[in-house]
Design an enzyme around this catalytic site. Structure first.
Site, PDB file in Angstrom:
ATOM      1  N   ASN A 125       0.855  -1.178   0.000  1.00 39.27           N
ATOM      2  CA  ASN A 125       0.000   0.000   0.000  1.00 39.27           C
ATOM      3  C   ASN A 125       0.900   1.240   0.000  1.00 39.27           C
ATOM      4  O   ASN A 125       2.136   1.144   0.004  1.00 39.27           O
ATOM      5  CB  ASN A 125      -0.976  -0.004   1.181  1.00 39.27           C
ATOM      6  CG  ASN A 125      -0.271  -0.052   2.538  1.00 39.27           C
ATOM      7  OD1 ASN A 125       0.822   0.505   2.718  1.00 39.27           O
ATOM      8  ND2 ASN A 125      -0.890  -0.719   3.509  1.00 39.27           N
ATOM      9  N   LYS A 126       0.287   2.404   0.006  1.00 39.83           N
ATOM     10  CA  LYS A 126       1.044   3.657  -0.119  1.00 39.83           C
ATOM     11  C   LYS A 126       2.070   3.815   1.000  1.00 39.83           C
ATOM     12  O   LYS A 126       3.245   4.133   0.757  1.00 39.83           O
ATOM     13  CB  LYS A 126       0.055   4.828  -0.120  1.00 39.83           C
ATOM     14  CG  LYS A 126       0.691   6.195  -0.315  1.00 39.83           C
ATOM     15  CD  LYS A 126      -0.413   7.252  -0.341  1.00 39.83           C
ATOM     16  CE  LYS A 126       0.149   8.653  -0.483  1.00 39.83           C
ATOM     17  NZ  LYS A 126      -0.949   9.672  -0.507  1.00 39.83           N
ATOM     18  N   LYS A 127       1.650   3.559   2.231  1.00 36.46           N
ATOM     19  CA  LYS A 127       2.546   3.710   3.374  1.00 36.46           C
ATOM     20  C   LYS A 127       3.712   2.733   3.297  1.00 36.46           C
ATOM     21  O   LYS A 127       4.871   3.092   3.543  1.00 36.46           O
ATOM     22  CB  LYS A 127       1.760   3.495   4.673  1.00 36.46           C
ATOM     23  CG  LYS A 127       2.598   3.634   5.935  1.00 36.46           C
ATOM     24  CD  LYS A 127       1.753   3.392   7.178  1.00 36.46           C
ATOM     25  CE  LYS A 127       2.606   3.479   8.446  1.00 36.46           C
ATOM     26  NZ  LYS A 127       1.797   3.202   9.664  1.00 36.46           N
ATOM     27  N   GLU A 128       3.417   1.490   2.952  1.00 36.91           N
ATOM     28  CA  GLU A 128       4.456   0.469   2.854  1.00 36.91           C
ATOM     29  C   GLU A 128       5.460   0.799   1.747  1.00 36.91           C
ATOM     30  O   GLU A 128       6.674   0.607   1.910  1.00 36.91           O
ATOM     31  CB  GLU A 128       3.814  -0.899   2.594  1.00 36.91           C
ATOM     32  CG  GLU A 128       3.035  -1.448   3.782  1.00 36.91           C
ATOM     33  CD  GLU A 128       2.173  -2.648   3.431  1.00 36.91           C
ATOM     34  OE1 GLU A 128       1.813  -3.391   4.347  1.00 36.91           O
ATOM     35  OE2 GLU A 128       1.851  -2.828   2.240  1.00 36.91           O
TER      36      GLU A 128
ATOM     37  N   ASP B 185      -5.894  -8.555   0.812  1.00 36.45           N
ATOM     38  CA  ASP B 185      -5.906  -9.978   0.466  1.00 36.45           C
ATOM     39  C   ASP B 185      -6.749 -10.225  -0.780  1.00 36.45           C
ATOM     40  O   ASP B 185      -6.409 -11.059  -1.629  1.00 36.45           O
ATOM     41  CB  ASP B 185      -6.466 -10.806   1.630  1.00 36.45           C
ATOM     42  CG  ASP B 185      -5.578 -10.754   2.867  1.00 36.45           C
ATOM     43  OD1 ASP B 185      -4.370 -10.506   2.708  1.00 36.45           O
ATOM     44  OD2 ASP B 185      -6.103 -10.956   3.971  1.00 36.45           O
TER      45      ASP B 185
END
Length: 518
Positions: free
Chosen positions: A194-197, A270
């Site tokens: 995701n964006k943060k990761e 998922d």
């Protein structure tokens, strides 16, 4: 054709304890929870496998559980869903990862984790590698999915070995990554951060289109990805192919989100990786795969709790939101939904027939089965746009009597269609005790469907119909007059609530007592 897909990763059992809180403990300033029920669901890699089952794939799962009760339970839950479990290694050195959540008044009070995050033993690593090597050949796998929750299973050496195996057999390998160091994922087909990761892994702060492109390029170069992809929550999914990045004229494509209603984002990641794996395993291009995954994510976030999306639900969602006229939804794309398209069209004809009071083939036509439900919602949406008034009520309707019939006729007269939410047998037992219902589920469905005033019957498993009402969103929610002054579950999802008087002296409980006394 059903693709053959193997999921490897951290196997997690999600345990929920549901209750009410009405007082504070005299022993300490903490809430006292009166437990009402407990439930289990699949977490981690297990939820990815469950999503693939919903998409009609042949699914194997590979990972580690402990030699404990939770491990036995988790394996049984997987088998019950049709997921093949011969790739699960039982370890005496670590417990099954289990997350227990205590929920009171729809709020999570506390979470208790039972887990061991240490790296797996050499025996466990060898078991997984040997199993995957064998299964690739034996079962003609088309795709490998790694679901990393940093619980110690996908260590650096095992992950790189699995990537090498997939590449050697020309398999797609998709990975849901965790942590800041992505070097162990090098060589994968794609990752789904995701964006943060993605920002943590690359050190690039995504604040505009240019920084988004920089981050996508950095991920591709760092991990030698075939497709570099970032999920952006409400902003959809952005991706670029290796070819466009290497040619220098980077082409970042973005599929905007299409979710209109968001109830719960649990497990949406998922669903995205499972949907991408399903499409790529069928040989579909990445653009169509992302389009499909975006629609699947839109379906699951409109549900409560970790959920899955079936092909029928995805097709119904695309059609309901006028997304089947996209250039991506070509003939080849629509072939995926062959049976679902037929079922959806058949259901639309069935609903039209019921609404127009035409002769039915069978009273069972009024029963909306689980696999028909999202096509049913699509048809309801179309009827609402034509200003049809939808009425909803619910109950056990165990022994049908005059009180029920009078109540349902009055309810039907409040609008154009009457939908009955019927408690399942298991739900009735939880509400009224193990001796109920007197009539089993199918009998109760048949009796309600035989009534002219009833248009549709939908069975729900929960103790309350809140989730069902949230999906149907009726114009009128009907309950008995005994709810005067009380909260009506699901009222926030209805335009109005109508309370109807019962015929005095007519009730199922009184009938049962009368039978016992005779």
């Amino acid at each position: 054709m059903k693709p053959n897909i193997l999921v490897v990763g951290d196997l997690i059992l999600d345990h929920y304890i549901w209750g009410n809180c009405e007082r504070i403990s005299p022993e300490a300033p903490v809430q006292v929870i009166d437990v009402k029920k407990e439930s289990l669901s699949l977490g981690g890699a297990c939820n990815v496998a469950n999503n693939l089952i919903s998409l009609e794939s042949n699914v194997w799962i590979c990972g580690i559980v402990g030699c404990d009760e939770a491990g036995k339970t988790l394996k049984q839950e997987l088998e019950n869903r049709g997921i093949k479990i011969e790739g699960i290694f039982s370890s005496t050195l670590r417990p099954t990862t289990q997350k227990s959540r205590l929920i009171a008044a729809h709020q999570q009070v506390v979470r208790i984790d039972r887990e061991d995050k240490s790296l797996i033993c050499q025996e466990g690593e060898k078991f997984i590698l040997d199993f995957v090597s064998r299964k690739i050949v034996e079962s003609n796998l088309q795709c490998l999915v790694l679901s990393d929750y940093q619980k110690g299973v996908l260590n650096d050496s095992l992950t790189q070995s699995l990537v090498a195996l997939a590449k050697a057999h020309d398999l797609k390998i998709l990975i849901d990554p965790k942590g800041k160091d992505y070097t162990k994922y090098k060589g994968a087909t794609l990752l789904t951060p995701n964006k943060k990761e993605a920002m943590q892994a690359t050190g690039i702060n995504i604040c505009d289109e240019d920084s988004l492109q920089d981050c996508i390029v950095a991920l591709q170069k760092m991990c030698a990805l075939e497709t570099s992809l970032i999920t952006l929550s409400e902003d959809g999914i952005a991706f670029a192919t290796r070819d466009s990045i290497q040619e220098g004229s980077v082409k970042v494509e973005r599929m905007p989100t299409i979710a209109r209603e968001v109830f719960d984002v649990t497990g949406a990641g998922d669903t995205v990786i499972a949907s991408l794996a399903y499409m790529l395993a069928l040989g579909k291009p990445i653009s169509q795969s992302v389009y499909f995954a975006n629609a699947a994510a839109a379906v699951v976030v409109s549900k409560v709790g970790s959920a899955t999306a079936s092909k029928q639900e995805i097709f119904a969602y695309l059609r309901r939101n006028n997304l089947l006229d996209s250039a991506l939804a070509n003939t080849e794309f629509l072939q995926i939904f062959g049976e679902e398209m037929s079922l959806s069209n058949s259901l639309s004809r069935q609903i039209t027939k019921i609404f127009k009071r035409q002769k039915l083939t069978s009273y069972w036509d009024k029963w909306i089965k689980a696999e028909e439900f999202y096509g049913f919602l699509e048809s309801l949406h179309q009827l609402k746009e034509e200003n049809f008034k939808i009425v909803f009520t619910n109950g056990c309707f165990d022994i049908l009597h005059l009180g029920h019939i009078d109540y349902l006729h009055k309810a039907r007269n409040l609008g154009d269609l009457l939908i009955i939410g019927l408690n399942s047998d298991a739900s009735v037992k939880r509400l009224k005790g193990i001796s109920r219902p007197m009539n089993e589920e199918k009998d109760r469905i048949a009796m309600l469907c035989a009534l002219e005033c009833v248009d549709f019957v939908v069975v729900f498993e929960e103790e309350t119909p809140r989730e069902l009402i949230a999906k149907i969103r009726p114009n009128v929610l009907v309950k008995g007059a005994d709810y005067q002054g009380k909260e009506v579950v699901g009222s926030e999802f209805s335009d109005e609530v109508c309370l109807l008087e019962f015929i005095e002296g007519k009730s199922t409980s009184q009938l049962i007592q009368k039978i016992k006394e005779s």
